[in-house]
Every structure is written in C-alpha cells, then in structure tokens.
Design a protein around this motif. Structure first.
Motif, PDB file in Angstrom:
ATOM      1  N   LEU A   9     -22.906  46.111  15.533  1.00  0.00           N
ATOM      2  CA  LEU A   9     -23.943  46.914  16.177  1.00  0.00           C
ATOM      3  C   LEU A   9     -23.381  47.611  17.412  1.00  0.00           C
ATOM      4  O   LEU A   9     -22.593  47.030  18.157  1.00  0.00           O
TER       5      LEU A   9
ATOM      6  N   ARG B 202     -25.016  49.382  20.719  1.00  0.00           N
ATOM      7  CA  ARG B 202     -26.230  49.636  21.490  1.00  0.00           C
ATOM      8  C   ARG B 202     -25.919  50.635  22.596  1.00  0.00           C
ATOM      9  O   ARG B 202     -24.984  50.437  23.381  1.00  0.00           O
TER      10      ARG B 202
ATOM     11  N   GLY C 176     -29.617  54.339  12.495  1.00  0.00           N
ATOM     12  CA  GLY C 176     -29.975  53.566  13.677  1.00  0.00           C
ATOM     13  C   GLY C 176     -31.452  53.638  14.009  1.00  0.00           C
ATOM     14  O   GLY C 176     -32.242  54.306  13.331  1.00  0.00           O
TER      15      GLY C 176
ATOM     16  N   ASP D  66     -29.952  51.713  18.785  1.00  0.00           N
ATOM     17  CA  ASP D  66     -29.193  50.649  18.127  1.00  0.00           C
ATOM     18  C   ASP D  66     -28.650  51.202  16.817  1.00  0.00           C
ATOM     19  O   ASP D  66     -29.420  51.503  15.893  1.00  0.00           O
TER      20      ASP D  66
END
Length: 374
Positions: free
Chosen positions: A311, A313, A348, A365
């Motif tokens: 991931l 962010r 995302g 994200d």
C-alpha cells in the motif's frame, strides 16, 4: 377548482341571475329588470359563457368580451369576475389588464349607479372588477417568478453538470496522456533490452530476458489501466514521467511561492513503486499543493508519504490560510475531481474534507501489487 366546476358555476349563475339579482344591482345595462332572466335569453348566454369559461386560459380576452356582453342583458357578474381574474393571471400585462378592468368597471357600474347611486356602484365595481384583476395579477406574477427561478436553477444545474463532465473529460484525457507516456517508456526499455540481447550473442541472455519479462509484465499491467480512458491524439514524448523521487523539487517550488511545506517520506518496502503508481503519487501531491495555493495561500502544509509492500498512502493537509485576494488565480472547483479520478484509475481510494482547525486534507490509499502478482 377544475375547469368543469368553474364553467358550470358561471353558467348556472348566468342562467339564474345569481350573484347579481336585480333587487340589489338594479336593471341590466339593456334595461331588463326581471329577477330571473327568461329561459330563451338566460340559457343561451349561460351556455355560451360556460363554454368560453371552459377555454378561459386559451381565450381570456374573448371570455371577457363575452362576459361583458352577457352582463349587458342579464346578470353575469360571476362571469365578469372569472374573466378579469383569468385575463390578469394569464397575461400579467398592465396595459391590457388596465384597459379591461376600466371597461368592465364602466359597463358593470353604470346600471348599478342608476339604481343605487355612487355609494353602491363604486364598491361593487371594485369588488367585481378591480379586486379579481389585482388578485389575478398577483397570482400570475408569482407563478412567472417561480417558473423563472425554477428554470434558472435547472439551467445552473445543467451548466454545473456540464462543467463537471468537461472537467472529468479533460482530466481523463490528461491522465491518459500521462499513462501513454509511462507505457511508452516501458516498451522503449523492452526494445533497448531486446537489442542488447541480440548484441550480447547469448552472453547474460538469461538476465536480460528476465529484465525484458519484468518490464513487459509492468507494461501490460499499465496497459490494462489505460483501456477505456479517452485521450487526445497529441504526440507524447518518450521521456519518463516525474515520480516520488522528484518531490523534493516540487516541495521547493511550493516554498518559493510562499507555502511553508514539510515533507515526510516513509518507505518500509525499500523499493520504488510501479511507475504508474509513482507518477500518480507525484501528480496527487502536485495538485494538492496547487489547491492549497489557490484556496489557502500561506497555509502551513504537511505532505506525508507512507509506503508498505502492499500500500502507498498519500496525505496532504493544510491549516487555515490567508483570505484569497488574487483574482488572477483560476478557481474552477474541479481540482478534487481530478485527484479522485487519478486515484480511482490506479485502483485506489480517495477521501477529502475539512479539518477541525479550519484547514483541509486529502488522503489517497493506492494498492501496490507485487511483481509476481502482476
């Protein structure tokens, strides 16, 4: 009250002389002074005025003329009231309504004046002629105002929807061009590596083949994201697009224009994300900082990048800034749409909203797939 009911009431009152009996209003303009008009006279006028009342919205002037003609021979004050109200409500034009009201007041008031004098003629003429006209003008003007407000609201909504759709289309076209550049860069690397494989004459062929395979899989993954995205036919350069490695220069540019920005990057994965995700992250931060400059100039801003093996962010938040005074800055209101569209196209999630201290924050994200999964 429906058209049928109004027409029926007017016809009955005209046929029976109701709402204007001669005991109170006096003889008609033609001199007939019977309490009830004879059937041979009352019924035809009642039918005629009733039919005109049925079509009163289409023929308000003709209805008024017919009502005044009927009132000259029989008591048709109810027809005159309905005719004046309809004329004023449908036309809302002061000259036409004024002429009709004055003519009606004269024709209605003369026989009453003869019978009861000015004390009876003036208030009755006002009640029968002036009051319905004023009420009709009020209702008609209010209806037109409501319709204009509704049309304006609908037009503004259509224009807003068009602007949003245009902003989405423009942003998708820009994203498609960026994605085209990324994929073109990948394919160019494959061509170079294939050429190196030919030159090597089987030396390090396995290593170069792995590189070609990895680059090809990345290009295929990015091509899947490109499918369905509309783009212009502009030629795109074969140069790699900016990514997270270029954020320092971007932050420095923002500081030079007066935005105190701090950058915090955490990379637990220890490697660069896929090229398309990398470029999307750069554009995300770039657009977020542009929005800060537009809407909250001088606000303290923080950019945080947190990358894990699965991931990425992205977090950009700002505090309250100075009031916007530069009219030259374009404020279209669609910057967040572009951010959301970019994040969505790479799979995302995007969120945005105000902060408790009066600032604003945007968060994205973006999932990162491992090479073997791609």
């Amino acid at each position: 009250m429906t058209n049928t009911a109004v027409a029926l009431v007017v016809a009955v009152f005209t046929a029976t002389g109701g709402f204007g009996t001669n005991d109170f209003f006096g003889p008609s303009l033609a001199g007939l002074d019977d309490r009830f008009p004879p059937l041979w006279l009352g019924v035809p006028f009642a039918v005629g005025v009733g039919l005109l009342t049925w079509w009163r919205r289409r023929l308000p002037v003709i209805l008024l003329a017919g009502s005044l003609l009927a009132n000259a021979l029989v008591s048709a004050h109810m027809a005159v009231v309905v005719a004046l109200y309809t004329l004023a409500e449908r036309t809302t034009a002061w000259p036409k309504v004024t002429v009709g009201t004055l003519a009606s007041a004269v024709l209605v008031g003369i026989p009453i004046w003869r019978f009861a004098g000015a004390d009876g003629a003036i208030p009755i003429s006002i009640a029968v002629c002036v009051a319905p006209a004023l009420l009709g003008m009020y209702v008609g003007t209010r209806r037109e105002l409501v319709e204009r407000i509704r049309e304006r609201a609908q037009r503004i909504e259509r224009e807003q929807q068009h602007r949003v759709a245009q902003a989405r289309s423009d942003e998708r076209a820009q994203i498609a061009r960026d994605m085209h550049d990324v994929v073109t860069h990948r394919v160019s690397l494959m061509v170079l590596q294939a050429t190196a494989l030919q030159v090597s004459k089987s030396e390090d062929a396995v290593t170069i083949g792995k590189h070609i395979g990895a680059t090809g899989r990345e290009a295929l993954a990015e091509l899947r994201s490109l499918v369905g995205v509309l783009r212009n036919d502009d030629d795109a350069p074969l140069t790699p697009q900016p990514g997270l490695a270029d954020l320092d220069a971007l932050i420095e540019e923002s500081r030079r224009i007066g935005i105190p920005v701090t950058l915090d990057v955490t990379n637990q994965a220890g490697e660069r994300p896929p090229l398309l995700v990398d470029h999307t992250a750069y554009r995300f931060v770039q657009e977020a900082l542009t929005n800060v400059h537009k809407h909250a100039p001088g606000a303290r801003t923080r950019v945080r990048i947190q990358q894990t093996p699965h991931l990425l962010r992205l977090y950009v938040s700002n505090g309250p800034g100075r009031p916007v005074t530069d009219a030259a800055l374009p404020v279209g209101g669609h910057g967040l749409l572009g951010l959301a569209e970019r994040v969505r196209l790479v799979g995302g999630e995007f969120t945005a909203g105000p902060t408790p201290d009066g600032g604003f924050e945007v968060i994205a994200d973006v999932p990162i797939s491992r090479e073997e999964e791609r």
